[in-house]
Design an enzyme around this catalytic site. Structure first.
Site, PDB file in Angstrom:
ATOM      1  N   HIS A  95       1.035  -1.284   0.503  1.00  0.00           N
ATOM      2  CA  HIS A  95       0.066   0.118  -0.004  1.00  0.00           C
ATOM      3  C   HIS A  95       0.715   1.835   0.733  1.00  0.00           C
ATOM      4  CE1 HIS A  95      -3.999  -1.924   0.411  1.00  0.00           C
ATOM      5  NE2 HIS A  95      -3.376  -2.925   1.130  1.00  0.00           N
ATOM      6  N   ASN A 168     -10.168  -2.404   2.453  1.00  0.00           N
ATOM      7  CA  ASN A 168     -10.367  -2.429   0.906  1.00  0.00           C
ATOM      8  C   ASN A 168     -11.338  -2.237   0.695  1.00  0.00           C
ATOM      9  OD1 ASN A 168      -7.278  -3.233   1.595  1.00  0.00           O
ATOM     10  ND2 ASN A 168      -7.608  -5.208   1.388  1.00  0.00           N
ATOM     11  N   TYR A 382       1.011  -4.572  11.680  1.00  0.00           N
ATOM     12  CA  TYR A 382       1.181  -3.056  11.283  1.00  0.00           C
ATOM     13  C   TYR A 382       2.157  -2.220  12.342  1.00  0.00           C
ATOM     14  CZ  TYR A 382      -2.533  -3.867   8.336  1.00  0.00           C
ATOM     15  OH  TYR A 382      -3.280  -4.560   7.266  1.00  0.00           O
TER      16      TYR A 382
END
Ligand code: HEM
Length: 714
Positions: A95, A168, A382
């Protein structure tokens, strides 16, 4: 050889040698080498170093003699270059290319029966939000219209902490267990020996991995559909993908899937158009969002919740912990509970869009995780990657990441610590009292994990309830319109045609046979396979009786409106000003825009002698950048345009991409030269009067899909 100057000469020179120059609208002071100097004055502040020292000359480094070496003591030069050398931070591992905007979430009604999340307690309350849209595979500089999943990450700055819904534009994922994520991404990214192809899955490694990973087949149907070539971020849905929990004050848990529904409806481009947009405007999506917000046409999505209980989860034919499965909207309706409005562009791309750190583990009281193994892995990934990307455990101090509610903790120090507590207590328990004691835990207000019963042997296994790989892939495919099914087949043929190893192409067709025989045949034919393989062995047979889900189709959920869209009007000298003005007004009334394209960007002289400014020169504004086109040349103008390859492409592409073509009669000669004269259909609307209603009505359909039957579109 330059004459050696003394320091006295030099001081004299500074005052004597300055000249002024005029560059059109700019009055400039120039130095001896013709170097441009702009001076601070009443309106502009004095340039300083990072230490605040005023700077006298930002054009020349300090040197020994006019043509001599640069002096090491030039602290301004060194500080400037040092900082520049360190401007880049690692791009996101996935991303990397994204675009963000600020806005707010407005809650419609209290949802306290379902969740104690503070954001959902009061009707009409607005919570600040930041959203970042992205592609997955391409690097930071890749083009916007790559065929790819789009990230739809939302940070909600609630009164009880930041809640991130890191979703998404597709409700399922490729894999069921996060341990496969590195493999999936390695396979999708450029191949490691050659570092190409960029931002594309059309290569051997990707399809090799996919064809050996049958759990990805449902996602394959989605990524080969037009969902991966959206017309704009404003026209796509968002999904939280996993099943989460909402928990109310009494501790009752309800399963939930999050949806974002775009107010402007769904819309995608066609593949041939996507390829051309990438050349014409690689920033097509970010420009679209930027322009819409700057114009005050704020994009909006409604937050939808699919709510269900343990009983439904037990009854449902698939495991709700499996991120490769949806819960069809027809089985569990989407309840719309609030709206997300994006109303402010960032002030600084790096500070906000690049430094924002979304994380699935950022949840708030009233929201909780489930055991989805993909979600559990994401919760680790993350935070971990952001330490590397942002360089310090203090990235929550960066304004875009900091909560907007009160926060107090004892974590301290580390690189770039910006928010440092005052006082002596930096630990607890402590025996200081009052404010000096620092923050303390609160069982009443604090986050409580939902006390789900968990037990079982420690195993590395995949649950049998995850084993159905094809049924929902089939359900997605059969729920599409014929046009959309053709697009899926064509996308598969395109991608697999770029795969060099025949064995991989054949393997993919073997999987498609478990999804839909006609699709498999179409793809095998498109690849010119010499023989049909046997269907791939399936862990579970495909259920062919799942009901169609119309909610899965883009075309069945069109907006029936042209709002938020853009018409490109190709004009020349002599354009009929009355028609042009009427068209502009009609589009405005619809909530749409008109953009003028002319042979030269300076504009054209209209029929009444007035001047019409253009936004684009013809080859800078190809028709792929517009949702529909209007051809408004004069008779002479049309003859001139007919000789221009860019004008002929403008028309031919608009036709091939099934766009509505409004035109004056003079444009007929252009159609002839573009080779589409005999193919005119009801998507061609004559604009000869001020009445543009037929054109607007046609535009509301977004495309003339009936044309697709004649000219097979990919
Ligand atoms: C349902 C599946 C997934 C969805 C919807 C998803 C979505 C996203 C989105 C939207 C972003 C971009 C965030 C931004 O704009 O800054 C992102 C980044 C990222 N994702 Fe995922 N992802 C999924 C699966 C995974 C998995 C399984 C992993 C790893 C186990 C993972 C690891 C990452 C990483 C490392 C980043 C970069 C984060 C950063 O540098 O800030 N994702 N993902």
């Amino acid at each position: 050889m330059a004459k050696k100057r003394t320091s006295r000469d030099k001081t004299q020179r500074d005052t004597d040698d300055r000249k002024t120059a005029r560059y059109a609208d700019q009055n400039i002071t120039t130095g001896t080498g013709g170097d441009t100097h702009q001076r601070a004055n009443g309106d502009t502040p004095v340039l300083t170093t990072q230490q605040g020292t005023p700077v006298s000359d930002d054009q020349n480094s300090l040197r020994i003699g006019e043509r001599g070496p640069t002096a090491l003591e030039d602290f301004h030069f060194r500080e400037k270059i040092f900082h520049f050398d360190h401007e880049r931070i690692p791009e996101r591992v996935v991303h990397a290319r994204g675009f963000g905007a600020h806005g707010y979430f407005e809650n419609y009604q209290p949802l306290s029966d379902i969740t104690k999340a503070d954001i959902f307690q009061r009707a009409g309350e607005k919570t600040p939000a930041f959203v970042r849209f992205s592609t997955v595979a391409g690097n930071k500089g890749s083009a916007d219209l790559a065929r790819d999943v789009r990230g739809f990450a939302v940070k909600l700055y609630t009164q009880e902490g930041n809640w991130d819904i890191v979703g998404n534009n597709i409700p399922v994922f490729f894999i069921q267990d996060a341990i496969k994520f590195p493999d999936l991404i390695h396979a999708a990214k450029p191949e490691p020996d050659r570092e190409f192809p960029q931002a594309q899955t059309a290569h051997d490694n990707f399809w090799d991995f996919i064809s050996l990973t049958p759990e990805s087949m449902h996602m394959v149907m989605w990524i080969m559909s037009d969902r991966t070539i959206p017309r704009s971020f404003r026209f796509m849905e968002g999904f939280g993908v996993h099943t989460f929990r909402l928990v109310n004050a009494a501790g009752k848990s309800t399963f939930v899937k999050f949806h974002w529904k775009p107010k402007l409806g769904l819309q995608s481009v066609v593949w041939n158009e996507a390829v051309k947009i990438n050349g014409a405007d690689p920033d097509f999506h970010r420009r679209d969002l930027w322009d819409a917000i700057q114009m005050g046409d704020f994009p909006e999505w409604e937050l939808g919740l699919q709510l269900f209980d343990e009983d439904f989860a037990e009854r449902f034919g698939f495991d709700v912990l499996d991120a490769t499965k949806i819960v069809p909207e027809e089985d569990v309706p989407v309840r719309r509970v609030g709206r997300l409005v994006l109303d402010r562009c960032v002030d600084n791309f790096f500070a906000e869009t690049e430094q924002v750190a979304f994380c699935t583990q950022n949840i708030v009281p009233g929201v909780d995780f489930t055991n989805d193994p993909l979600l559990q892995g994401r919760n680790f990934s993350y935070l971990d990657t952001q330490l590397k990307r942002l360089g310090s455990p203090n990235f929550a101090h960066i304004p875009i990441n900091a909560p907007k509610c009160p926060f107090h903790y004892f974590q301290q120090d580390g690189h770039m610590a910006m928010m440092n507590p005052k006082g002596r207590a930096n630990y607890e328990p402590n025996s200081w009292s009052g404010a000096a004691a620092g923050p303390r835990e609160s069982p009443e207000k604090g986050f409580q994990s939902y006390p789900a019963d968990e037990e079982g042997p420690k195993l590395r296994v995949r649950s049998e309830t995850f084993a159905d790989h094809y049924s929902q892939a089939r359900q997605f495919y059969v729920s599409q319109t014929e046009v959309e099914q053709n697009h899926i087949a064509n996308a598969l043929i395109f991608e697999l045609s770029k795969v060099e190893r025949l064995a991989i192409r054949v393997r993919m067709v073997a999987h498609l046979l478990n999804i839909d025989t006609d699709l498999a045949k179409q793809v095998a034919d498109g690849l010119r396979l010499k023989e049909m393989p046997k269907p791939a062995d399936a862990a579970m047979p495909t259920q062919k009786n799942l009901k169609k889900s119309p909610a899965l189709s883009i075309l069945l959920n069109g907006p029936e409106s042209f709002a938020g869209r853009k018409v490109g009007a190709l004009v020349t000298d002599g354009v009929n000003i009355a028609i042009l003005k009427a068209l502009e007004a009609a589009l405005k009334a619809e909530g749409a825009l008109l953009e003028i394209i002319a042979p030269k960007v300076g504009g054209v002289e209209a029929s009444d002698g007035s001047w019409v400014e253009a936004k684009q020169k013809i080859d800078g504004g190809p028709s792929v950048l517009y949702d529909a086109v209007a051809l408004l040349p004069s008779d002479d103008g049309a003859k001139m345009l007919a000789k221009e390859p860019a004008a002929r492409d403008f028309v031919a592409d608009a036709f091939a991409h099934m766009k509505v073509i409004g035109h004056v009669k003079a444009a007929l000669s252009l159609f002839e030269k573009a080779g589409i004269s005999d193919s005119r259909d009801d998507g061609f609307i004559v604009l000869e009067s001020k009445d543009c209603s037929a054109f607007i009505a046609a535009c509301r359909k977004l495309r003339c899909w009936t044309r697709a039957a004649g000219a097979k579109q990919g």
